[in-house]
Design a protein around this motif. Structure first.
Motif, PDB file in Angstrom:
ATOM      1  N   ILE A  44      -0.946 -65.560 -97.890  1.00 64.07           N
ATOM      2  CA  ILE A  44      -0.745 -66.422 -99.058  1.00 64.07           C
ATOM      3  C   ILE A  44       0.003 -67.672 -98.596  1.00 64.07           C
ATOM      4  O   ILE A  44       1.062 -67.569 -97.972  1.00 64.07           O
ATOM      5  N   GLU A  47      -0.805 -72.208-103.165  1.00 63.80           N
ATOM      6  CA  GLU A  47      -1.744 -71.899-104.250  1.00 63.80           C
ATOM      7  C   GLU A  47      -3.057 -71.290-103.747  1.00 63.80           C
ATOM      8  O   GLU A  47      -3.997 -71.129-104.517  1.00 63.80           O
ATOM      9  N   TYR A  78      -8.914 -66.988-102.362  1.00 62.70           N
ATOM     10  CA  TYR A  78      -8.504 -67.006-103.768  1.00 62.70           C
ATOM     11  C   TYR A  78      -7.707 -68.270-104.050  1.00 62.70           C
ATOM     12  O   TYR A  78      -7.015 -68.788-103.176  1.00 62.70           O
ATOM     13  N   ARG A  79      -7.807 -68.770-105.288  1.00 62.71           N
ATOM     14  CA  ARG A  79      -6.995 -69.899-105.738  1.00 62.71           C
ATOM     15  C   ARG A  79      -6.116 -69.455-106.902  1.00 62.71           C
ATOM     16  O   ARG A  79      -6.600 -68.816-107.839  1.00 62.71           O
ATOM     17  N   LYS A  80      -4.855 -69.809-106.831  1.00 64.21           N
ATOM     18  CA  LYS A  80      -3.931 -69.487-107.916  1.00 64.21           C
ATOM     19  C   LYS A  80      -4.141 -70.468-109.064  1.00 64.21           C
ATOM     20  O   LYS A  80      -4.197 -71.680-108.861  1.00 64.21           O
ATOM     21  N   GLY A  84      -1.001 -68.401-113.338  1.00 59.85           N
ATOM     22  CA  GLY A  84      -0.514 -67.417-112.375  1.00 59.85           C
ATOM     23  C   GLY A  84      -1.562 -66.441-111.867  1.00 59.85           C
ATOM     24  O   GLY A  84      -1.299 -65.703-110.919  1.00 59.85           O
ATOM     25  N   ARG A  85      -2.734 -66.417-112.481  1.00 58.88           N
ATOM     26  CA  ARG A  85      -3.807 -65.515-112.039  1.00 58.88           C
ATOM     27  C   ARG A  85      -4.430 -66.028-110.744  1.00 58.88           C
ATOM     28  O   ARG A  85      -4.561 -67.225-110.536  1.00 58.88           O
ATOM     29  N   TRP A  86      -4.839 -65.094-109.894  1.00 61.14           N
ATOM     30  CA  TRP A  86      -5.567 -65.430-108.669  1.00 61.14           C
ATOM     31  C   TRP A  86      -7.037 -65.168-108.916  1.00 61.14           C
ATOM     32  O   TRP A  86      -7.422 -64.073-109.331  1.00 61.14           O
TER      33      TRP A  86
END
Length: 100
Positions: A44, A47, A78-80, A84-86
């Motif tokens: 991670i 973002e 993945y993008r945040k 707040g969801r990925w």
């Protein structure tokens, strides 16, 4: 998935959000698919995040016949989101037939 998601599969043109459900549905109508995914790495950075895993698939035709065994690696990006969801943004796999 994000709106501009892209799936990259060996020997196929890139697939977007609109094409994914159709291909997924057809594959499951024609075959029984068993997937084992072993997570190898999670990174991670701000973002953006990615995972790398080793996948093993067994694809058995519903009409009968022998299963095809596939294996390879997968990287998923993945993008945040602001909430707040990925969400999945990119997915690349190297699945290929397993030698007997």
């Amino acid at each position: 998935m994000v709106d501009d998601v892209v799936f990259l599969n060996p020997g196929q043109a890139p697939l977007g959000r609109d094409g994914f459900p159709v291909g997924f549905s057809v594959a499951h109508q024609q075959s029984r698919i068993r997937c084992i995914s072993e997570l190898e790495e999670v990174v991670i950075v701000g973002e953006v995040a990615y995972t790398m895993c080793r996948d093993s698939l067994s694809v058995t035709p519903r009409a009968g016949g022998e299963a095809t065994e596939l294996a390879g690696h997968r990287i998923t990006i993945y993008r945040k989101q602001p909430n707040g969801r990925w969400l999945l943004a990119r997915d690349v796999n190297t699945l290929s037939p397993v030698a007997s």
